[in-house]
Write a protein that holds these residues in place. Structure first.
Motif, PDB file in Angstrom:
ATOM      1  N   PRO A  48       0.813  -1.222   0.000  1.00  0.00           N
ATOM      2  CA  PRO A  48       0.000   0.000   0.000  1.00  0.00           C
ATOM      3  C   PRO A  48       0.847   1.272   0.000  1.00  0.00           C
ATOM      4  O   PRO A  48       0.518   2.250  -0.683  1.00  0.00           O
ATOM      5  N   PHE A  49       1.952   1.264   0.754  1.00  0.00           N
ATOM      6  CA  PHE A  49       2.887   2.398   0.734  1.00  0.00           C
ATOM      7  C   PHE A  49       3.497   2.558  -0.654  1.00  0.00           C
ATOM      8  O   PHE A  49       3.562   3.656  -1.210  1.00  0.00           O
ATOM      9  N   ALA A  50       3.958   1.432  -1.235  1.00  0.00           N
ATOM     10  CA  ALA A  50       4.623   1.482  -2.532  1.00  0.00           C
ATOM     11  C   ALA A  50       3.683   1.980  -3.622  1.00  0.00           C
ATOM     12  O   ALA A  50       4.112   2.684  -4.550  1.00  0.00           O
ATOM     13  N   GLU A  51       2.412   1.635  -3.527  1.00  0.00           N
ATOM     14  CA  GLU A  51       1.438   2.070  -4.522  1.00  0.00           C
ATOM     15  C   GLU A  51       1.352   3.594  -4.558  1.00  0.00           C
ATOM     16  O   GLU A  51       1.260   4.194  -5.633  1.00  0.00           O
ATOM     17  N   ARG A  52       1.405   4.220  -3.412  1.00  0.00           N
ATOM     18  CA  ARG A  52       1.393   5.687  -3.371  1.00  0.00           C
ATOM     19  C   ARG A  52       2.706   6.265  -3.898  1.00  0.00           C
ATOM     20  O   ARG A  52       2.715   7.203  -4.688  1.00  0.00           O
ATOM     21  N   ASP A 248       0.770  11.545  14.827  1.00  0.00           N
ATOM     22  CA  ASP A 248      -0.267  10.597  15.257  1.00  0.00           C
ATOM     23  C   ASP A 248       0.018   9.156  14.850  1.00  0.00           C
ATOM     24  O   ASP A 248      -0.908   8.347  14.720  1.00  0.00           O
ATOM     25  N   GLN A 249       1.286   8.808  14.638  1.00  0.00           N
ATOM     26  CA  GLN A 249       1.641   7.444  14.260  1.00  0.00           C
ATOM     27  C   GLN A 249       2.680   6.876  15.220  1.00  0.00           C
ATOM     28  O   GLN A 249       3.380   7.613  15.905  1.00  0.00           O
ATOM     29  N   GLY A 250       2.746   5.533  15.225  1.00  0.00           N
ATOM     30  CA  GLY A 250       3.739   4.847  16.027  1.00  0.00           C
ATOM     31  C   GLY A 250       4.778   4.202  15.137  1.00  0.00           C
ATOM     32  O   GLY A 250       5.156   4.747  14.101  1.00  0.00           O
ATOM     33  N   SER A 255       1.764   0.172   7.918  1.00  0.00           N
ATOM     34  CA  SER A 255       0.517  -0.588   7.924  1.00  0.00           C
ATOM     35  C   SER A 255      -0.674   0.285   8.302  1.00  0.00           C
ATOM     36  O   SER A 255      -1.731   0.210   7.681  1.00  0.00           O
ATOM     37  N   ALA A 256      -0.486   1.127   9.329  1.00  0.00           N
ATOM     38  CA  ALA A 256      -1.603   1.917   9.851  1.00  0.00           C
ATOM     39  C   ALA A 256      -1.955   3.105   8.966  1.00  0.00           C
ATOM     40  O   ALA A 256      -3.129   3.476   8.850  1.00  0.00           O
ATOM     41  N   ALA A 257      -0.962   3.724   8.337  1.00  0.00           N
ATOM     42  CA  ALA A 257      -1.207   4.931   7.539  1.00  0.00           C
ATOM     43  C   ALA A 257      -0.215   5.003   6.381  1.00  0.00           C
ATOM     44  O   ALA A 257       0.634   5.892   6.335  1.00  0.00           O
ATOM     45  N   PRO A 258      -0.303   4.074   5.421  1.00  0.00           N
ATOM     46  CA  PRO A 258       0.690   4.040   4.340  1.00  0.00           C
ATOM     47  C   PRO A 258       0.719   5.304   3.491  1.00  0.00           C
ATOM     48  O   PRO A 258       1.782   5.722   3.031  1.00  0.00           O
ATOM     49  N   ALA A 259      -0.446   5.925   3.269  1.00  0.00           N
ATOM     50  CA  ALA A 259      -0.473   7.154   2.469  1.00  0.00           C
ATOM     51  C   ALA A 259       0.242   8.285   3.194  1.00  0.00           C
ATOM     52  O   ALA A 259       0.976   9.077   2.582  1.00  0.00           O
ATOM     53  N   LEU A 260       0.047   8.377   4.496  1.00  0.00           N
ATOM     54  CA  LEU A 260       0.715   9.409   5.284  1.00  0.00           C
ATOM     55  C   LEU A 260       2.224   9.180   5.303  1.00  0.00           C
ATOM     56  O   LEU A 260       3.019  10.123   5.184  1.00  0.00           O
TER      57      LEU A 260
END
Length: 276
Positions: A48-52, A248-250, A255-260
Motif C-alpha cells: 500500500p505504501f509502494a502504490e502511493r 499521530d503514528q507509532g 501498515s496503519a497509515a501508508p499514504a501518510l
C-alpha cells in the motif's frame, strides 16, 4: 488493506553474494527507491505504501532472507543482510534513494556507511546498538521458545523484553491484524538480533555515508527524553541528519497509515514541508 490504484507489478529475483536468491517486486516510474523492511514484515506488507510512492518513483520491495518468498540461508553470516541490500541497490541502479524501517533502518545505515551510498537515505525508527545491545541478552530465551514450537510465546517475549512494548500496546497487537505476520516472521528474529548487536557504532563509524540522511519517527512512538535514546545516539553519530515526525503514528505507520508515510517520505526526497 486494498491498493488504491492498479499499477503493474513486476516480480523478479536477485542473487546475493552467498548465492541466496531474493524475491522482489517493482512498481512505478521515476528515480528508484529501495525499501528495506523491518523484523515483523514482508514486502507484501509494504505494497500500500509502494502504490502511493509509485506515482513519482520506481519502488523496489524485496523479501529479506527467511521472509515471504526469499529463503533462509542454511548458515547465517552476520553481514549477509547487508550484502542482500547491496544486491538490491545494484539492481535498482544509479540515482536511487534508500528507505529502511526498524531493523531495515539499521541495515540501511550500516550499508550506506560501508559503500559510501551517495543518494538520499531515510531511516524510520532504525534499530542499532550504539547505546547498548538491542537483544538485551535474550537471544537464547527466544531460541528456546522457538525450539519448543511456541511461536506466540516467543513473539510476546520478544516484543515485551527486546522491543520494549508496554503491556497495553502488546495486548493491542496480540488481538490485531498484524499478529499473524509477527508469528510468521519470529523465526528469523534471533539472527536479526545478532546483526543488530553488532551495530555498536562509535563516533566516526558512519562517516562514510555520503548522501543526505533523514530520520523519521512516529509522533506516538515512545522515545525516552534523554541522551540514552536511540534517536539521540544516532544524532550524535550523524550531526547532519535531518529529523521529521509522522504525526499521530507509532512504529508501524507502513501498515496503519501508508499514504501518510508515503507523503512524509516524498517530502524527505523533495524537500517539501509537511504540515505538523
Amino acid at each position: 488493506m486494498h491498493l488504491q490504484e492498479n499499477r503493474p507489478i513486476h516480480r523478479g529475483t536477485v542473487t546475493s553474494t552467498d548465492g541466496t536468491v531474493l524475491s522482489y517486486q517493482r512498481l512505478g516510474h521515476g528515480a528508484p527507491l529501495v525499501v528495506c523492511h523491518g523484523s515483523f514484515a514482508t514486502a507484501q506488507d509494504w505494497l500500500p505504501f509502494a502504490e502511493r510512492m509509485a506515482r513519482t518513483r520506481t519502488v523496489f520491495l524485496y523479501d529479506r532472507r527467511g521472509r515471504g518468498d526469499s529463503p533462509a540461508a542454511p548458515d547465517f553470516a552476520i553481514d549477509a543482510e547487508l550484502d542482500d541490500l547491496a544486491a538490491m541497490i545494484d539492481l535498482a541502479g544509479p540515482e536511487g534513494a534508500l528507505l529502511g524501517h526498524s531493523f531495515g533502518g539499521g541495515c540501511a545505515l550500516a550499508l550506506a556507511a560501508r559503500i559510501g551510498f551517495p543518494g538520499p537515505l531515510i531511516v524510520y525508527e532504525p534499530r542499532h546498538s550504539a547505546r547498548g545491545p538491542v537483544s538485551r541478552g535474550h537471544i537464547p530465551d527466544i531460541r528456546r521458545m522457538l525450539a519448543a514450537g511456541d511461536l506466540d510465546g516467543a513473539t510476546e517475549f520478544a516484543l515485551a523484553h527486546v522491543v520494549g512494548l508496554p503491556a497495553p500496546a502488546l495486548a493491542g497487537l496480540r488481538s490485531g491484524p498484524l499478529w499473524e505476520r509477527f508469528r510468521q516472521t519470529i523465526g528469523a528474529f534471533p539472527n536479526e538480533l545478532r546483526l543488530l548487536d553488532d551495530l555498536a557504532w562509535q563516533p566516526g563509524d558512519l562517516d562514510g555515508i555520503a548522501g543526505p540522511c533523514t530520520l523519521l519517527t512516529g509522533g506516538n512512538s515512545p522515545v525516552p527524553p534523554d541522551a540514552s535514546s536511540p534517536d539521540m545516539a544516532l544524532r550524535t553519530l550523524l550531526p547532519a541528519i535531518r529529523a521529521r515526525t509522522i504525526p499521530d503514528q507509532g512504529h508501524f505507520a507502513y501498515s496503519a497509515a501508508p499514504a501518510l508515510l508515503a507523503d512524509s517520505v516524498d517530502a524527505c526526497l523533495t524537500g517539501r514541508t509537511v504540515p505538523a
